[in-house]
Design an enzyme around this catalytic site. Structure first.
Site, PDB file in Angstrom:
ATOM      1  N   MET A 128       0.896  -1.262   0.233  1.00 35.21           N
ATOM      2  CA  MET A 128      -0.661   0.134   0.139  1.00 35.21           C
ATOM      3  C   MET A 128       1.137   1.561  -0.167  1.00 35.21           C
ATOM      4  O   MET A 128       0.095   2.450   0.582  1.00 35.21           O
ATOM      5  CB  MET A 128      -0.881   0.340   1.272  1.00 35.21           C
ATOM      6  CG  MET A 128      -2.179  -1.531   1.009  1.00 35.21           C
ATOM      7  SD  MET A 128      -2.483  -1.141  -0.269  1.00 35.21           S
ATOM      8  CE  MET A 128      -4.176  -0.254  -0.078  1.00 35.21           C
ATOM      9  N   HIS A 138      -4.120  -5.228  -9.329  1.00 36.35           N
ATOM     10  CA  HIS A 138      -4.784  -4.212  -9.094  1.00 36.35           C
ATOM     11  C   HIS A 138      -5.777  -4.676  -9.581  1.00 36.35           C
ATOM     12  O   HIS A 138      -6.614  -5.886 -10.180  1.00 36.35           O
ATOM     13  CB  HIS A 138      -4.745  -2.960 -10.082  1.00 36.35           C
ATOM     14  CG  HIS A 138      -5.604  -1.954  -9.620  1.00 36.35           C
ATOM     15  ND1 HIS A 138      -5.045  -0.890  -8.736  1.00 36.35           N
ATOM     16  CD2 HIS A 138      -6.315  -1.601 -10.379  1.00 36.35           C
ATOM     17  CE1 HIS A 138      -6.147  -0.143  -8.725  1.00 36.35           C
ATOM     18  NE2 HIS A 138      -7.127  -0.507  -9.693  1.00 36.35           N
ATOM     19  N   ASP A 147       5.626   1.354 -13.216  1.00 36.58           N
ATOM     20  CA  ASP A 147       6.402   1.936 -12.759  1.00 36.58           C
ATOM     21  C   ASP A 147       6.279   3.215 -13.049  1.00 36.58           C
ATOM     22  O   ASP A 147       5.812   3.271 -11.762  1.00 36.58           O
ATOM     23  CB  ASP A 147       6.660   2.047 -14.806  1.00 36.58           C
ATOM     24  CG  ASP A 147       5.485   3.137 -15.430  1.00 36.58           C
ATOM     25  OD1 ASP A 147       4.168   3.043 -14.390  1.00 36.58           O
ATOM     26  OD2 ASP A 147       5.120   3.209 -16.394  1.00 36.58           O
TER      27      ASP A 147
HETATM   28  C1  GRF Z   1      -5.744  -6.912  -3.807  1.00 30.01           C
HETATM   29  O1  GRF Z   1      -7.611  -6.637  -3.655  1.00 30.01           O
HETATM   30  C2  GRF Z   1      -4.956  -6.479  -4.705  1.00 30.01           C
HETATM   31  O2  GRF Z   1      -4.736  -6.320  -5.800  1.00 30.01           O
HETATM   32  C3  GRF Z   1      -4.833  -4.510  -4.224  1.00 30.01           C
HETATM   33  O3  GRF Z   1      -4.959  -4.811  -2.768  1.00 30.01           O
HETATM   34  C4  GRF Z   1      -5.383  -6.594  -2.504  1.00 30.01           C
HETATM   35  C5  GRF Z   1      -4.715  -7.252  -1.498  1.00 30.01           C
HETATM   36  O4  GRF Z   1      -4.847  -8.021  -0.921  1.00 30.01           O
HETATM   37  N1  GRF Z   1      -3.440  -4.789  -3.979  1.00 30.01           N
HETATM   38  P1  GRF Z   1      -3.945  -9.559   0.537  1.00 30.01           P
HETATM   39  O5  GRF Z   1      -3.624  -8.436   0.905  1.00 30.01           O
HETATM   40  O6  GRF Z   1      -3.395  -9.880  -0.702  1.00 30.01           O
HETATM   41  O7  GRF Z   1      -4.983 -10.695   0.184  1.00 30.01           O
END
Ligand code: GRF
Length: 195
Positions: free
Chosen positions: A92, A111, A143
């Site tokens: 994040m 994503h 990127d």
């Molecule tokens: C997923 O929905 C992914 O696409 C996004 O963040 C979420 C992560 O979920 N980037 P997890 O931690 O893998 O369960």
């Protein structure tokens, strides 16, 4: 069997990390996970790493006052492992252009939308609010643009009228867990071919 080395970066639950761990357990899968890097101390992804006997390094973004130094610590850790591929899996934090100047090997991300639709946070909610009848997930190269790197693979889900944020998120996650290992396999094979 020759395999490519992967380091995963995650911040939370780590279900995508788990999907990659499970895929990498298969003897013929062309990648192996060297380590998990997290930025959130005690996140469930690090418990999953422990259970899978994978090294887990926490570089907590919360207590790091200097963002540049925090990112440098991530780069330094990557340089130690020197993986062929970095996989972001629910990581994040946005990596800065400076990161990509220092780390030039492939970085993949998953994503929860059909990019280029619904970039950024709350992609599932963005899809619901826009009234579209399908969404899905995308694995793409990362990127310096936000969710804008080259798309490698996508998987679609239908949005029903009765879908809620929770049900759509669950539907998409189910596809994510299939898509990410498939894409990592494809990219790993390409790397092994030219190695
Ligand atoms: C997923 O929905 C992914 O696409 C996004 O963040 C979420 C992560 O979920 N980037 P997890 O931690 O893998 O369960």
């Amino acid at each position: 069997m020759n395999k490519v080395n992967v380091v995963v970066l995650a911040s939370g639950n780590g279900s995508n990390f788990q999907a990659l761990v499970d895929a990498c357990k298969k003897p013929k899968y062309p990648a192996k996970i060297q380590a998990l890097i997290t930025n959130v101390s005690g996140c469930y992804a690090s418990t999953r790493a422990l259970d899978a006997n994978i090294s887990s390094i926490c570089i907590p973004s919360k207590f790091w006052i200097d963002r540049v130094a925090w990112e440098q610590a991530i780069v330094n850790t990557l340089l130690q492992y020197n993986p062929d591929i970095v996989c972001l899996a629910g990581f994040m934090k946005i990596l800065s252009p400076e990161f990509f100047r220092q780390w030039t090997k492939p970085v993949l991300n998953i994503h929860p939308s059909l990019l280029p639709e619904f970039k950024g946070l709350d992609a599932q909610n963005q899809a619901l609010e826009s009234g579209v009848n399908q969404s899905g997930c995308t694995v793409h190269y990362v990127d310096k643009t936000l969710d804008g790197g080259t798309i490698i693979g996508q998987s679609k889900v239908r949005i029903a009228k009765r879908d809620t944020l929770e049900s759509l998120t669950t539907k998409i996650l189910k596809q994510e867990h299939k898509l990410y290992p498939i894409v990592l396999k494809k990219i790993s094979r390409e790397i092994l071919r030219i190695k």
